[in-house]
Design a protein around this motif. Sequence first.
Motif, PDB file in Angstrom:
ATOM      1  N   MET A 154     -16.711  32.852 -15.182  1.00 19.79           N
ATOM      2  CA  MET A 154     -17.820  31.939 -14.951  1.00 19.79           C
ATOM      3  C   MET A 154     -19.116  32.717 -15.033  1.00 19.79           C
ATOM      4  O   MET A 154     -19.115  33.933 -14.854  1.00 19.79           O
ATOM      5  N   VAL A 205     -20.559  30.346  -5.736  1.00 24.86           N
ATOM      6  CA  VAL A 205     -19.190  30.181  -5.221  1.00 24.86           C
ATOM      7  C   VAL A 205     -18.960  31.162  -4.073  1.00 24.86           C
ATOM      8  O   VAL A 205     -18.430  30.788  -3.019  1.00 24.86           O
ATOM      9  N   ARG A 225     -12.862  32.867  -2.123  1.00 17.21           N
ATOM     10  CA  ARG A 225     -13.370  32.197  -3.333  1.00 17.21           C
ATOM     11  C   ARG A 225     -12.269  31.380  -3.986  1.00 17.21           C
ATOM     12  O   ARG A 225     -12.496  30.255  -4.429  1.00 17.21           O
ATOM     13  N   SER A 226     -11.062  31.949  -4.031  1.00 18.65           N
ATOM     14  CA  SER A 226      -9.935  31.245  -4.656  1.00 18.65           C
ATOM     15  C   SER A 226      -9.646  29.935  -3.938  1.00 18.65           C
ATOM     16  O   SER A 226      -9.400  28.903  -4.578  1.00 18.65           O
ATOM     17  N   ILE A 261     -12.356  27.378  -4.812  1.00 18.40           N
ATOM     18  CA  ILE A 261     -12.178  26.862  -6.180  1.00 18.40           C
ATOM     19  C   ILE A 261     -10.991  25.910  -6.245  1.00 18.40           C
ATOM     20  O   ILE A 261     -11.065  24.857  -6.883  1.00 18.40           O
ATOM     21  N   ARG A 262      -9.889  26.240  -5.564  1.00 19.67           N
ATOM     22  CA  ARG A 262      -8.728  25.330  -5.529  1.00 19.67           C
ATOM     23  C   ARG A 262      -9.115  23.990  -4.927  1.00 19.67           C
ATOM     24  O   ARG A 262      -8.778  22.926  -5.455  1.00 19.67           O
ATOM     25  N   ALA A 269     -12.078  22.626  -4.735  1.00 18.10           N
ATOM     26  CA  ALA A 269     -12.994  21.924  -5.637  1.00 18.10           C
ATOM     27  C   ALA A 269     -12.240  21.284  -6.799  1.00 18.10           C
ATOM     28  O   ALA A 269     -12.495  20.128  -7.158  1.00 18.10           O
ATOM     29  N   LEU A 270     -11.292  22.018  -7.373  1.00 17.54           N
ATOM     30  CA  LEU A 270     -10.499  21.465  -8.472  1.00 17.54           C
ATOM     31  C   LEU A 270      -9.638  20.293  -8.015  1.00 17.54           C
ATOM     32  O   LEU A 270      -9.528  19.279  -8.714  1.00 17.54           O
TER      33      LEU A 270
END
Length: 74
Positions: free
Chosen positions: A3, A11, A22-23, A26-27, A29-30
């Motif tokens: 990104m 993030v 962060r992971s 992101i999970r 958010a997805l």
Amino acid sequence: MKMPSHLAREVSEAARRRGISRSALIREALEAFLRREKAAPSVSALSRAVDIVGAFSGPEDLSVNPDHMRDFGR
């Protein structure tokens, strides 16, 4: 995941504020995005423009008049 650096900073800041990795952020958010995509009904261009369809006078379909398509794509 690759990104742009400005997005990576955002993030990281959001993850730090929430106290998660962060992971994990992101999970989450997805998953939220995919839930919204699944729940959202597909909407056609016509249904989005229904309030203006027929509001203007003129030919019904310009694509059938060769004069309007003469230089199309050039």
